[in-house]
Scaffold this motif. Structure first.
Motif, mmCIF file in Angstrom:
data_model
loop_
_atom_site.group_PDB
_atom_site.id
_atom_site.type_symbol
_atom_site.label_atom_id
_atom_site.label_comp_id
_atom_site.label_asym_id
_atom_site.label_seq_id
_atom_site.Cartn_x
_atom_site.Cartn_y
_atom_site.Cartn_z
ATOM 1 N N SER A 1 16.867 20.416 -43.028
ATOM 2 C CA SER A 1 17.282 21.810 -43.210
ATOM 3 C C SER A 1 16.670 22.763 -42.192
ATOM 4 O O SER A 1 17.139 23.900 -42.048
ATOM 5 C CB SER A 1 16.913 22.291 -44.625
ATOM 6 N N PHE B 1 25.248 32.345 -42.317
ATOM 7 C CA PHE B 1 25.704 31.689 -43.537
ATOM 8 C C PHE B 1 26.931 32.397 -44.108
ATOM 9 O O PHE B 1 27.813 31.766 -44.673
ATOM 10 C CB PHE B 1 24.569 31.633 -44.566
ATOM 11 N N LEU C 1 25.088 19.900 -48.664
ATOM 12 C CA LEU C 1 25.170 20.687 -47.427
ATOM 13 C C LEU C 1 26.401 21.583 -47.433
ATOM 14 O O LEU C 1 26.328 22.782 -47.135
ATOM 15 C CB LEU C 1 25.207 19.750 -46.215
ATOM 16 N N VAL D 1 26.097 24.483 -50.211
ATOM 17 C CA VAL D 1 25.129 25.550 -49.915
ATOM 18 C C VAL D 1 25.540 26.306 -48.664
ATOM 19 O O VAL D 1 25.443 27.534 -48.603
ATOM 20 C CB VAL D 1 23.708 24.971 -49.775
ATOM 21 N N LEU D 2 26.020 25.596 -47.631
ATOM 22 C CA LEU D 2 26.430 26.277 -46.406
ATOM 23 C C LEU D 2 27.638 27.166 -46.641
ATOM 24 O O LEU D 2 27.827 28.160 -45.936
ATOM 25 C CB LEU D 2 26.756 25.261 -45.310
ATOM 26 N N LEU E 1 19.027 26.423 -48.649
ATOM 27 C CA LEU E 1 19.346 25.063 -48.216
ATOM 28 C C LEU E 1 18.093 24.191 -48.259
ATOM 29 O O LEU E 1 18.144 23.031 -48.679
ATOM 30 C CB LEU E 1 19.934 25.090 -46.801
ATOM 31 N N THR E 2 16.962 24.740 -47.823
ATOM 32 C CA THR E 2 15.708 23.988 -47.886
ATOM 33 C C THR E 2 15.354 23.637 -49.322
ATOM 34 O O THR E 2 14.910 22.518 -49.621
ATOM 35 C CB THR E 2 14.571 24.804 -47.240
#
Length: 672
Positions: free
Chosen positions: A262, A276, A351, A354-355, A364-365
């Motif tokens: 991430s 984002f 991924l 969240v993206l 994301l982390t």
């Protein structure tokens, strides 16, 4: 390991600092005492290069002039004359056709005041002004000044100053010219403030991805590796304590590797804080995620397997022979590579999901941390308590059934990305009824699979149904039946935000309802009938003009066609009778879509203060939101008066009905 974690912390601190929105003017304030009742309030501002602030005396017909406003003047103090200013410049403005007056580099405002006998010695002053470069920002700065300490400080808003005077004096004396960071006293409990910019609850993301990581361990690629790996570590060392330590360190390495994936996104976000938001609404990326998810789903269903290159796996495996903790790290990397055919689709789901929100790199982390921890937990748990491995179920056909189940779910979620692209372009190919029909078909097929009526490649013969499989089948069947009324206009709050909104359907008012054209009450010019029959405008100027005509406060709804939390607010909160009544009768709703990709007319395109060419409707409203309210959160709700000034603090996603209703009524009560 400590060095790696330290580097991660420093990196995240760096990107957090660089992702802030910069204010072009920095202010300080103070008081000069002339007599026991006479004071001079002084405000000194430092203006960034190439920016300028307009004076109180810039003429009508030009840019907005500065205003010096007083919050607690009644029965407290009197204003003596108009505020005086430091040196200004005057230049002719071709656009407005007037000589505008403005400050460059520095600005000083001095205001004489005279206290009354009952004065508490505290002045609350608001500076409202325009600061301009390529575009203009309307700023409102709030100050509290105390005659007891002869000091002033900038505050976030006057609501946070509803303390007793003695406490106020103590706060002012504590530090000069600091911004109060605590929550305002008058903001209803639970309200999300604009500055927080939280689009999604981090705990929900963490727990959801933690569960996903745990579930992925029950796949054919990972599950058999648990007893093998744990036994290897424990039997490798005569010292069992060291073997357990290595196994736990192995799990920690899995977590660290996923978190490291991430980190590049933090760099992207530091270079462009809106990345984002742009990803979440980018048509091509949403189509890309749709294709990827469909491929992963077909793989899970058994058509083929997706694997990482063998050369990469071999290199990682060879590196694991180095021994020591470094060797353990490469063993963890080897597991991640060789199990990619099972973990890859789940990782792609995380991924992509969240993206395609606006949660930012930190979210994301958190998601990757949760997924990595969920995947690593069984390895660490069984290393610490080896006797539990005797309770593990044996590998068998049930592992493939778990994999197929994930395949169906991934296929359903893939259509969310296709829907996003369709909504952003407003093509109306995948309207609400079509989307729901596809989901009904997918989950009906999953129901047949769980009941053993549908057999796929690699499945073992189903001679009888286990209690767990039967229960899951009944749950999926119930969900499928629940979806069906949605074809006729049922709200389906359980999946709020996933299907297109009711307004994006063949029957926006519900199956069998009268079409919008049959509504007897004519709509105001420029308005449309939005969700729940609310009259809404999609152009700021048109909506403001109508609000002035009917003398009602304005609710700015910064939203997006592909915004999940926006739909949740509309379907869960706006549908409540008491909230809906306010939205229909007490405010003028202006919905501004930040992801609308339709191009602006060429004569309306412009360059933003960051040097970006604003070419689309969505970019215009997104830039407007950031410039005016220093936030790119969606949804964001702002209550303003007909003078276009805030009535209270804006809020973002607030799913609690009572909190949102209290916020609405608080702002409306301040409207004059």
């Amino acid at each position: 390991m400590r060095k790696i974690l330290s580097a991660i912390v420093l990196f995240l601190a760096f990107v957090n600092v660089h992702a802030q929105i910069i204010a072009p003017v920095k202010w300080k304030s103070k008081i000069e005492k002339k007599s026991d009742t006479e004071y001079i309030l002084q405000f000194d501002g430092v203006i960034e290069d190439d920016w300028h602030v307009y004076s109180q005396f810039t003429p009508d017909g030009g840019p907005l002039a500065m205003e010096v406003l007083f919050n607690n003047q009644k029965d407290n103090f009197e204003v003596v004359g108009k505020a005086t200013e430091s040196k200004t410049r005057t230049a002719f403005n071709d656009v407005f056709g007037v000589n505008e007056t403005f400050f460059e580099h520095n600005v000083q405002i001095r205001q004489a005041v005279k206290t009354n006998p009952k004065s508490n010695g505290i002045f609350q002053v608001e500076l409202s002004y325009q600061v301009c470069k390529e575009v203009c920002i309307q700023e409102n700065k709030y100050f509290q000044l105390d005659t007891k300490t002869l000091r002033g400080k900038e505050v976030e808003s006057f609501e946070e100053l509803s303390l007793v005077p003695s406490l106020q004096s103590g706060l002012v004396a504590a530090a000069e010219n600091d911004t109060i960071a605590s929550k305002t006293a008058d903001v209803p409990a639970g309200v999300t403030k604009t500055a927080d910019k939280e689009k999604t609850d981090p705990w929900t993301i963490f727990l959801g991805t933690l569960l996903a990581g745990i579930l992925v361990t029950f796949t054919p690629c990972v599950f058999p590796m648990i007893p093998m790996t744990v036994s290897f570590f424990i039997k490798q060392n005569a010292n069992k304590a060291k073997g357990k330590f290595n196994a736990v360190f192995y799990g920690i390495c899995i977590v660290v590797i996923y978190v490291l994936i991430s980190l590049p996104f933090h760099l992207f976000e530091s270079l462009n804080p809106d990345i984002f938001s742009e990803i979440s609404t980018n048509v091509y990326l949403n189509l890309f995620f749709f294709v990827v998810f469909v491929i992963f789903a077909i793989s899970f269903l058994g058509a083929f397997e997706i694997t990482m290159p063998n050369s990469l796996a071999n290199k990682a495996d060879n590196a694991s022979n180095l021994g020591g903790l470094l060797g353990v790290f490469f063993m963890a990397l080897t597991l991640i590579i060789v199990s990619f055919s099972c973990t890859g689709p789940a990782l792609g789901l995380i991924l992509g999901s969240v993206l395609s929100t606006e949660g930012g790199a930190m979210l994301l982390t958190i998601a990757m941390l949760g997924f990595g921890l969920g995947l690593a937990m069984p390895f660490m748990l069984f290393a610490l308590f080896p006797s539990l491995m005797g309770n593990l179920p044996k590998s068998g056909g049930w592992l493939n059934a778990v994999k197929v189940f994930f395949g169906f779910v991934e296929l359903a979620l893939a259509f969310k990305f296709l829907s996003n692209a369709d909504l952003v372009l407003q093509l109306h190919f995948l309207e609400r009824e079509v989307f729901l029909a596809i989901w009904i078909a997918i989950f009906a097929a999953l129901t047949l699979y769980l009941f053993g009526k549908l057999v796929l490649p690699h499945d073992s013969p189903v001679t009888n149904l286990s209690v767990g499989r039967l229960s899951l089948g009944l749950l999926v069947l119930s969900f499928t039946i629940y979806l069906i009324p949605g074809l006729w206009g049922a709200p389906l709050k359980l999946i709020s935000g996933f299907p297109p909104p009711m307004t994006y359907s063949e029957s926006p008012l519900g199956f069998g309802a009268a079409p919008a054209s049959a509504v007897t009450e004519p709509l105001p010019e420029g308005a449309k009938l939005a969700v729940h029959g609310i009259v809404a405008f999609e152009d700021y100027d048109t909506g403001v003009a109508y609000a002035k005509k009917v003398n009602k406060p304005i609710l700015l709804d910064f939203t997006g066609h592909a915004c999940v939390n926006c739909r949740k607010m509309e379907e869960f909160v706006w549908s409540d009778p008491k909230v809906l009544s306010v939205l229909k009768n007490n405010v003028v709703l202006i919905s501004l879509y930040g992801d609308d990709k339709r191009e602006l007319p060429e004569n309306e395109q412009y360059v933003s203060k960051k040097g970006n060419k604003i070419k689309t409707i969505g970019a215009k409203w997104s830039d407007f939101q950031i410039t005016r309210y220093e936030s790119n959160a969606r949804p964001l709700y702002v209550l303003i008066g007909t003078d276009e000034k805030k009535l209270n603090e804006p809020i973002a996603y607030t799913p609690d009905i009572d909190t949102y209703d209290a916020w609405l009524k608080e702002g409306i009560s301040k409207f004059k």
